[in-house]
Design a protein around this motif. Structure first.
Motif, mmCIF file in Angstrom:
data_model
loop_
_atom_site.group_PDB
_atom_site.id
_atom_site.type_symbol
_atom_site.label_atom_id
_atom_site.label_comp_id
_atom_site.label_asym_id
_atom_site.label_seq_id
_atom_site.Cartn_x
_atom_site.Cartn_y
_atom_site.Cartn_z
ATOM 1 N N ARG A 80 -0.411 8.944 -4.200
ATOM 2 C CA ARG A 80 -1.805 8.963 -4.614
ATOM 3 C C ARG A 80 -1.997 7.838 -5.620
ATOM 4 N N PRO A 81 -2.996 6.958 -5.429
ATOM 5 C CA PRO A 81 -3.173 5.816 -6.335
ATOM 6 C C PRO A 81 -3.246 6.201 -7.803
ATOM 7 N N GLN A 82 -3.968 7.291 -8.124
ATOM 8 C CA GLN A 82 -4.101 7.691 -9.514
ATOM 9 C C GLN A 82 -2.755 8.098 -10.106
ATOM 10 N N ASN A 91 0.819 -1.212 0.000
ATOM 11 C CA ASN A 91 0.000 0.000 0.000
ATOM 12 C C ASN A 91 0.856 1.266 0.000
ATOM 13 N N THR A 135 2.123 1.726 -3.632
ATOM 14 C CA THR A 135 1.122 2.034 -4.655
ATOM 15 C C THR A 135 0.260 3.244 -4.319
ATOM 16 N N GLY A 136 0.630 4.009 -3.299
ATOM 17 C CA GLY A 136 -0.070 5.244 -3.006
ATOM 18 C C GLY A 136 -1.336 5.103 -2.196
ATOM 19 N N MET A 137 -1.679 3.887 -1.783
ATOM 20 C CA MET A 137 -2.845 3.711 -0.921
ATOM 21 C C MET A 137 -2.587 4.331 0.450
ATOM 22 N N ARG A 172 -1.623 -2.748 -9.707
ATOM 23 C CA ARG A 172 -1.684 -3.759 -8.663
ATOM 24 C C ARG A 172 -3.035 -4.475 -8.682
ATOM 25 N N VAL A 185 0.219 7.089 -9.095
ATOM 26 C CA VAL A 185 1.057 5.886 -9.196
ATOM 27 C C VAL A 185 0.663 5.073 -10.425
ATOM 28 N N THR A 186 -0.642 4.927 -10.667
ATOM 29 C CA THR A 186 -1.112 4.184 -11.837
ATOM 30 C C THR A 186 -0.668 4.852 -13.127
#
Length: 273
Positions: free
Chosen positions: A85-87, A62, A65-67, A96, A89-90
């Motif tokens: 931030r998840p966005q 987490n 991956t920005g969670m 993931r 990182v994506t």
């Protein structure tokens, strides 16, 4: 805790570094879930992350991956810092899956994969509302790419099936297809074979090898040690949030400290085990 680290595989230093974590620490109040962990992933390798229950593996995922925003430490991808931030990182190229499957249950398999692809589209809201030429082109390309990924994971015939009606193993593969739709350079899989039977587990291993053949690096959290040691180029063991050791599968699985962490014996008994 002293970290034991085996010599890298031949040519590893020459390989391009992909993801680098330095001094990652995650605290929840007085609980230190991850403590000062350094971690590297290189282009084109499959890396295993193991440890007993509560070792901090998913928490560390987490953080990568920005969670979670780490309490301290840094994470970078392809030499650039990752915003927690998840966005972000994506979009940077890290995808993931989750320990507990997170699909859109009432959407079809095709629609689930298309959702993953939308982070790479650039259509603005006005064009989307009016269904302008750019929207239609990107929607067509998104659909074609989603069908291609369903074929890749073996779910082409299930494209129009609702995700909730798919068998468990197919749901796992669908989640991987959705992650691949984001065009990642690095794929992180959190217990991808949990709940699978031996045949499904073999299929998951073959799929991960094929993903690596596409040029992606893969990091896998898994409790199935046979799966991990047959799959990975390198394995890292976390215990109580700290890196215990890292090296080849052969060196890690024979390490007395790893055996001790899993079966709770002293070093002498662990050597016998």
């Amino acid at each position: 805790m002293t970290v034991e680290q085996a010599a890298p595989a031949p040519g590893r230093h020459a390989a391009a570094g992909l993801l680098s974590a330095r001094g990652v620490t995650m605290r929840f109040g007085g609980l230190v879930a991850v403590n000062n962990v350094d971690y590297d992933v290189y282009e084109g390798e499959i890396v295993g992350l193991i440890g007993p229950n509560g070792a901090g593996k998913t928490t560390f995922f987490n953080c990568l991956t920005g969670m979670y925003k780490p309490t301290s430490g840094t994470v970078s991808f392809r030499g650039r810092p990752l915003r927690p931030r998840p966005q972000a990182v994506t979009k940077a190229g890290v995808a993931r899956t989750f320990q507990n499957i997170r699909l859109f249950a009432n959407m079809t398999a095709l629609e689930n994969v298309m959702v993953g692809r939308y982070c790479r589209t650039t259509t603005g809201p006005i064009s989307a509302i009016l269904h302008g030429p750019k929207y239609r082109r990107e929607e067509r390309e998104t659909r074609e790419r989603a069908l291609e990924l369903l074929r890749f994971v073996g779910l082409e015939r299930s494209a129009d099936h609702l995700a909730r009606n798919l068998p468990y193993g197919d749901q796992r593969r669908l989640e991987i297809a959705r992650a691949l739709a984001t065009d990642p350079g690095l794929l992180l899989l959190d217990e991808p074979t949990a709940g699978m039977n031996p045949q499904e587990t073999r299929g998951a291993m073959e799929l991960i090898f094929r993903i690596r053949e596409q040029g992606l690096a893969v990091v896998v959290i898994e409790h199935d040690m046979r799966f991990i040691f047959n799959l990975c180029d390198r394995v890292t063991c976390l215990v109580r949030g700290e890196k215990l050791c890292e090296g080849t599968p052969e060196s890690v699985q024979s390490n007395p400290r790893v055996i001790e962490a899993y079966i709770g014996t002293g070093p002498e008994a662990a050597e016998g085990a």
